[in-house]
Design an enzyme around this catalytic site. Sequence first.
Site, mmCIF file in Angstrom:
data_model
loop_
_atom_site.group_PDB
_atom_site.id
_atom_site.type_symbol
_atom_site.label_atom_id
_atom_site.label_comp_id
_atom_site.label_asym_id
_atom_site.label_seq_id
_atom_site.Cartn_x
_atom_site.Cartn_y
_atom_site.Cartn_z
ATOM 1 N N THR A 186 0.852 -1.189 0.000
ATOM 2 C CA THR A 186 0.000 0.000 0.000
ATOM 3 C C THR A 186 0.889 1.242 0.000
ATOM 4 O O THR A 186 2.077 1.162 0.336
ATOM 5 C CB THR A 186 -0.891 0.040 1.257
ATOM 6 N N GLU A 331 -6.171 -2.974 -1.340
ATOM 7 C CA GLU A 331 -6.694 -4.084 -0.535
ATOM 8 C C GLU A 331 -7.876 -4.772 -1.203
ATOM 9 O O GLU A 331 -8.394 -5.759 -0.701
ATOM 10 C CB GLU A 331 -7.120 -3.567 0.850
ATOM 11 N N LYS A 444 -13.914 18.986 9.766
ATOM 12 C CA LYS A 444 -14.966 19.050 10.778
ATOM 13 C C LYS A 444 -15.139 20.495 11.212
ATOM 14 O O LYS A 444 -14.278 21.049 11.882
ATOM 15 C CB LYS A 444 -14.621 18.157 11.965
ATOM 16 N N TRP A 449 -19.662 18.047 8.984
ATOM 17 C CA TRP A 449 -18.552 17.624 8.132
ATOM 18 C C TRP A 449 -18.619 18.313 6.774
ATOM 19 O O TRP A 449 -19.695 18.456 6.195
ATOM 20 C CB TRP A 449 -18.606 16.105 7.921
HETATM 21 P P1 AMP Z 1 -4.748 2.827 -3.190
HETATM 22 O O1 AMP Z 1 -4.890 1.623 -2.359
HETATM 23 O O2 AMP Z 1 -3.415 3.484 -3.088
HETATM 24 O O3 AMP Z 1 -5.146 2.567 -4.604
HETATM 25 O O4 AMP Z 1 -5.765 3.909 -2.622
HETATM 26 C C1 AMP Z 1 -7.108 3.616 -2.418
HETATM 27 C C2 AMP Z 1 -7.837 4.870 -2.029
HETATM 28 O O5 AMP Z 1 -7.867 5.794 -3.116
HETATM 29 C C3 AMP Z 1 -9.282 4.648 -1.687
HETATM 30 O O6 AMP Z 1 -9.463 4.151 -0.391
HETATM 31 C C4 AMP Z 1 -9.854 6.051 -1.871
HETATM 32 O O7 AMP Z 1 -9.592 6.873 -0.760
HETATM 33 C C5 AMP Z 1 -9.057 6.571 -3.044
HETATM 34 N N1 AMP Z 1 -9.833 6.418 -4.273
HETATM 35 C C6 AMP Z 1 -9.728 5.466 -5.212
HETATM 36 N N2 AMP Z 1 -10.591 5.689 -6.218
HETATM 37 C C7 AMP Z 1 -11.284 6.805 -5.898
HETATM 38 C C8 AMP Z 1 -12.331 7.562 -6.519
HETATM 39 N N3 AMP Z 1 -12.847 7.230 -7.698
HETATM 40 N N4 AMP Z 1 -12.785 8.656 -5.865
HETATM 41 C C9 AMP Z 1 -12.293 9.035 -4.669
HETATM 42 N N5 AMP Z 1 -11.305 8.377 -4.057
HETATM 43 C C10 AMP Z 1 -10.803 7.277 -4.645
#
Ligand code: AMP
Length: 547
Positions: A186, A331, A444, A449
């Site tokens: 991650t 994940e 906040k 929010w």
């Molecule tokens: P990663 O594991 O690095 O791909 O990051 C995942 C995170 O990216 C998610 O939990 C979201 O917070 C963000 N994310 C992925 N796709 C979107 C989307 N279409 N809109 C908003 N946030 C997103």
Amino acid sequence: MLGLMQSQPLLISSLIEFAERHHGDAEIVSRRVEGDIHRYTYRDLAQRSRQLANALDGLKLGFSDRVASLAWNGYRHMEMYFGVSGSGRVLHTINPRLHPEQIAWIVNHAEDQVLCFDMTFLPLVQAVHAKCPTVRQWVALCDADKLPADTGIPGLVSYEAWIGASSADYAWPEFDENSASSMCYTSGTTGNPKAALYSHRSTTLHAYAAALPDVMCLSARDAVLPVVPMFHVNAWGIPYSAALTGCKLVFPGPALDGKSVYELIEAEKVTYAAGVPTVWQMLLGHMGPSGLKFSSLKRTVIGGSACPPAMITAFQEQYGVEVLHAWGMTEMSPLGTLCTLKNKHLALSKDEQMKIRQKQGRSIYGVDMKIVGGDGNELAWDGKTYGDLLVRGPWVVQAYYKGEGGDPLVRDAQGRGWFPTGDVATIDADGFMQITDRSKDVIKSGGEWISSIDIENIAMAHPAVAMAACVGMPHPKWDERPIVCVVKRPGAEVTREQLLAFYEGKTAKWQIPDDVVFVEAIPLGATGKMLKTKLREQLKDYRLPGL
Ligand code: AMP
């Protein structure tokens, strides 16, 4: 009584075997690190993946041993996807944009035994190789004659010489479909990164689901350009779904600038492209001023961070390209939701449809989701109530590699485990989910929010704004108040007052940011997402107006 159907393990090797047999002549086109265009077919891919499997056997690599890649999207990386996992080893795709120290850390953590890298990353490998004692074999993903004489990396071989010495005669082994197939760390904005460890079963099921019409809708008639990197969550699973559908694949290599991507789309008649908003920003930034149009592109999946509505509109209205907004995470292999309309939405006005398209979309079969309040109780699907988003399904992590971080799951009354995504969202009555924020980015203010994404989307709709990031700043009365950091488009002008006035009527008055801070750039993380932690650090001496 058990069913009487054949039980065959769902293995990644079955995807490449299928592609070779049924789509053997479908093309795979790659822009190489050298800049030239390479072409071959799924038949060649299958053959060379078997050669790679034999080369790994030659190193006496055991079952589940880790083989790492530091590579762009290209055909050799694709061979690793099948040759490494298909032969029972685990492909560890490393994000080359991580800090070298972090790369060394994850190589050691994963205990990688082989590491294959594109020549772009030779200096990086030269810097870290001595800190990676588990790696027995370094492989440069290049032709034998492109390997420099003295790199200082002991035993370095060129990929072509290495697999060239191996036979293409290889029978893919059969084993438990729950065996590990690949891993991805991650982004790790806090603490050390943790790895999601995918299995053959999770990957194959994800590949099936991703190809569905209301998901990525991939077919043998498509030419697909994954701009989303193969080093981040398996390029959203596209390499696997591509083998399953037999679509033409077009790999951009390292050239991700707007001009190069546009030229590749046109030259290869790409019908379908996938990437994060920052990449599409560069593409549209290149096309707009030159008045360029697409001749073949029909659909694009945009995800990884929130796609600004202005981008969806630009693709659809100016270029006739349908945007499929997608949400997922490392994940989750990564697909969770995709935004495609339902039949009943087709009669709606363009504006009403647009409101739906902005959402991150509805669940794919295989991913169940819910929103919960602070007490863990499920919240209403009314499109207004927001809560922590939880997911479960066969391609969602159960635990991190080596048990790092303990048990990440939250149990429900039936004892079923749900993975907390760290996102805050609403879900409407039709099941369309909309991300409000990362839970740590929500602002906040006075007990209410404010969604930083909403505030950014409004700024992004202003013609002078290239990028916007909204963060909360400490306030003695309201707790936090939003400010928006803005990067202006080259040559464009907008003042603080004009931008604040632009918010009038577009959001509730109390949600309008207290200030606009013009910046040269917004810090981006290794996967192109805005790094708000870093932005907040940069703003540590900032004070809200009047305080
Ligand atoms: P990663 O594991 O690095 O791909 O990051 C995942 C995170 O990216 C998610 O939990 C979201 O917070 C963000 N994310 C992925 N796709 C979107 C989307 N279409 N809109 C908003 N946030 C997103």
